[in-house]
Write a protein that holds these residues in place. Structure first.
Motif, mmCIF file in Angstrom:
data_model
loop_
_atom_site.group_PDB
_atom_site.id
_atom_site.type_symbol
_atom_site.label_atom_id
_atom_site.label_comp_id
_atom_site.label_asym_id
_atom_site.label_seq_id
_atom_site.Cartn_x
_atom_site.Cartn_y
_atom_site.Cartn_z
ATOM 1 N N ASP A 311 0.897 -1.007 0.064
ATOM 2 C CA ASP A 311 0.022 0.047 0.074
ATOM 3 C C ASP A 311 0.719 1.257 -0.031
ATOM 4 O OD1 ASP A 311 -2.454 -1.421 0.208
ATOM 5 O OD2 ASP A 311 -1.992 -1.663 2.363
ATOM 6 N N VAL A 313 2.584 4.209 2.006
ATOM 7 C CA VAL A 313 2.654 4.325 3.417
ATOM 8 C C VAL A 313 3.129 5.513 3.418
ATOM 9 C CG1 VAL A 313 3.655 3.168 5.534
ATOM 10 C CG2 VAL A 313 2.604 1.571 3.590
ATOM 11 N N ASP A 314 2.830 6.265 4.612
ATOM 12 C CA ASP A 314 3.548 7.584 5.002
ATOM 13 C C ASP A 314 4.673 6.796 5.971
ATOM 14 O OD1 ASP A 314 4.626 9.880 5.885
ATOM 15 O OD2 ASP A 314 2.746 10.665 6.901
ATOM 16 N N PRO A 315 6.141 7.192 5.738
ATOM 17 C CA PRO A 315 7.112 6.538 6.525
ATOM 18 C C PRO A 315 7.175 7.035 7.846
ATOM 19 C CG PRO A 315 7.944 7.828 4.734
ATOM 20 C CD PRO A 315 6.435 7.704 4.671
ATOM 21 N N SER A 318 5.466 4.993 10.581
ATOM 22 C CA SER A 318 5.903 3.578 10.698
ATOM 23 C C SER A 318 7.291 3.507 11.306
ATOM 24 C CB SER A 318 5.906 2.919 9.414
ATOM 25 O OG SER A 318 4.515 2.790 8.838
ATOM 26 N N GLU A 321 7.031 4.067 15.133
ATOM 27 C CA GLU A 321 6.566 3.008 15.717
ATOM 28 C C GLU A 321 7.445 2.129 15.989
ATOM 29 O OE1 GLU A 321 3.094 -0.495 15.103
ATOM 30 O OE2 GLU A 321 3.577 1.030 13.541
ATOM 31 N N HIS A 347 5.912 9.342 0.152
ATOM 32 C CA HIS A 347 5.294 8.132 0.525
ATOM 33 C C HIS A 347 5.739 7.018 -0.011
ATOM 34 C CE1 HIS A 347 2.392 10.913 2.072
ATOM 35 N NE2 HIS A 347 1.475 9.800 2.650
ATOM 36 N N ASP A 351 4.549 -2.907 2.264
ATOM 37 C CA ASP A 351 3.580 -3.604 3.037
ATOM 38 C C ASP A 351 3.971 -3.272 4.434
ATOM 39 O OD1 ASP A 351 3.516 -6.196 5.104
ATOM 40 O OD2 ASP A 351 2.115 -6.651 3.297
ATOM 41 N N ARG A 352 3.031 -2.656 5.275
ATOM 42 C CA ARG A 352 3.260 -2.088 6.528
ATOM 43 C C ARG A 352 4.040 -3.196 7.416
ATOM 44 N NH1 ARG A 352 0.375 2.577 7.536
ATOM 45 N NH2 ARG A 352 -0.972 3.032 5.867
ATOM 46 N N LEU A 355 7.604 -4.006 6.388
ATOM 47 C CA LEU A 355 8.363 -2.891 6.715
ATOM 48 C C LEU A 355 8.991 -2.715 8.171
ATOM 49 C CD1 LEU A 355 9.835 -0.073 5.791
ATOM 50 C CD2 LEU A 355 7.410 1.149 6.210
ATOM 51 N N PHE A 356 7.847 -3.026 8.925
ATOM 52 C CA PHE A 356 8.211 -3.082 10.465
ATOM 53 C C PHE A 356 9.169 -4.166 10.579
ATOM 54 C CE2 PHE A 356 7.737 -4.548 14.856
ATOM 55 C CZ PHE A 356 7.429 -3.363 15.532
ATOM 56 N N HIS A 431 10.068 -5.801 -2.275
ATOM 57 C CA HIS A 431 9.525 -4.311 -2.535
ATOM 58 C C HIS A 431 10.286 -3.895 -3.810
ATOM 59 C CE1 HIS A 431 7.913 -5.023 1.480
ATOM 60 N NE2 HIS A 431 7.116 -4.050 1.134
#
Length: 454
Positions: A311, A313-315, A318, A321, A347, A351-352, A355-356, A431
């Protein structure tokens, strides 16, 4: 010395064609040199006979039906008058009596030591020591039979050939060959390029095949017949490779899942035992194996493209976090985390969850290799991010291997399985990003380049 062929298929075809052309040119040139003299003399005799037959058409007759001259509009008179010793014309009646000639002698022409026969033929004779090539053409006019004879001296022909014809022929041949070579090389280059285009497309398709795209196959129908068996064999090799890769991934995933429950039961049983040194050591071993099992499961999941949901994503949220989560881990190791965010970050397409995991594994690896009171920095820019530590780093010769599965350096940690960076590599590749390792003084840095995705 052994002949070395060019590596390029197109260059090989061009070399074969060029060698064939050179060999053909040498053979034709040699044959031309050997046959030049007899061929020109045969051509001369044939040409004289054709000219004699043509002169028949231009004869003019008087009222009594006797030939008197050649049509001056078709045959210029000076040709026979000025060259009367080199070019001879005779017109004789049925009895062989000459009625028209271009010189003072009125005898019919015949081969040496023979007499005039009146039949159509080409022959050679000598006149005053000069070889002459002649032809006799019988014809009829108003019911009467006539004979036209035409002759050209050999020396006149040779002089014309040497002074005009041979040079002109040589120059014309060279010009024709040069033009032909230029046109040939240009056209064959374009033709080969077009003909080998399917091979080039197949090469590009093969170059794009990676572990995540093993389902792709090279097109067979567009290939030349000679290359189809090779393409079929390559596709069959991909089938076997895909089957083995799928089996391997399924084994990793299934083994990891099956081991999680027994390890949990073992830990529960050990925790019920009396406290002691052996109990703590067994629990550490169980935790270490459980971690390795969890990493195997993550590796299997990261290797499957269908597990990702990419998607926009605003980095910044994330990254913060992950940063907040890893600050507690860093505190336990006495390490300080530093964060540097660039301005106007775009952006990311990511994938959130993946990425985490990527950022967490890289930060965790840097924290575990940092000395107490060390600093781990996370720098984020519009084109990617970099994570650096102040540890002992990695030897230059080991840099290409740090992303391999199960590889651990000389300063390896006992609790590590050598899978953390391999998982990061799988996530980055999925990615379209690229991970690279760099030595610092002191320390070590891993950079993620996201510009390839853009």
């Amino acid at each position: 010395m052994m002949l070395r062929w060019p590596n390029s298929l197109r260059n090989r075809v061009l070399a074969v064609l060029a060698a064939s052309m050179v060999a053909s040119a040498v053979l034709v040139g040699g044959a031309a040199m050997l046959l030049w003299e007899p061929f020109t003399r045969w051509t001369l005799r044939d040409e004289i006979e054709d000219n004699a037959a043509e002169l028949v058409e231009h004869l003019q007759f008087d009222a009594q039906g006797r030939p008197v001259r050649l049509d001056p509009a078709e045959v210029e008179p000076w040709l026979l008058e000025s060259l009367r010793t080199e070019v001879l014309l005779r017109v004789a009646d049925a009895d062989g009596k000459v009625v028209l000639a271009n010189d003072e002698r009125a005898e019919t022409l015949a081969p040496d030591d023979t007499v005039f026969t009146g039949r159509r033929n080409s022959f050679t004779f000598h006149r005053q020591g000069v070889a002459m090539h002649a032809a006799t053409i019988p014809f009829k006019r108003d019911g009467r039979r006539w004979y036209l004879q035409f002759a050209v001296s050999d020396r006149l022909f040779l002089r014309m050939r040497e002074s005009i014809g041979f040079d002109v022929l040589k120059q014309g041949t060279l010009a024709l060959c040069a033009t032909f070579l230029v046109v040939f090389l240009a056209t064959i280059h374009l033709a080969l390029k077009q003909a080998l285009n399917p091979v080039r497309q197949a090469s590009d398709a093969a170059r794009r095949i990676a572990p995540r795209t093993l389902g792709a196959r090279l097109p067979v129908a567009e290939q030349p017949w000679e290359l189809r068996p090779l393409v079929d064999a390559f596709n069959q090799a991909l089938d076997r490779l895909q089957s083995g890769f799928t089996t391997q991934q399924a084994f990793l995933s299934n083994a990891a899942h099956e081991l999680k429950t027994p390890l949990a039961l073992i830990r529960a049983q050990v925790e019920l035992a009396d406290e002691g040194r052996w109990r703590d050591r067994v629990l550490d071993d169980v935790d270490r194996v459980a971690r390795q099992v969890q990493q195997l499961l993550l590796l299997a999941e990261a290797s499957e493209p269908h597990n990702y949901r990419v998607d926009t994503v605003d980095p910044k949220p994330s990254i913060r976090e992950v940063f907040d989560f890893m600050e507690r881990v860093a505190a336990r190791h006495g390490v300080t985390l530093g964060l540097q965010l660039g301005q106007a970050l775009p952006h990311w397409q990511a994938d959130r969850g993946a990425l985490f995991t990527l950022l967490k594994n890289l930060l965790e690896n840097a924290i575990q290799h940092s000395p107490p009171d060390g600093v781990v920095k996370l720098r984020v820019s519009p084109t990617g991010f970099a994570i650096s530590d102040q540890g002992q780093g990695v030897a230059e010769q080991d840099l290409p291997r740090i992303f391999e599965r199960f590889w651990r350096g000389p300063q390896r940690r006992e609790q590590g399985a050598g899978l953390g960076l391999a998982i990061c590599t799988e996530i980055a590749t999925a990615h379209g990003w690229r991970l690279t390792a760099h030595r610092l003084s002191p320390g070590f840095e891993v950079r993620c380049d996201m510009s390839a995705q853009a």
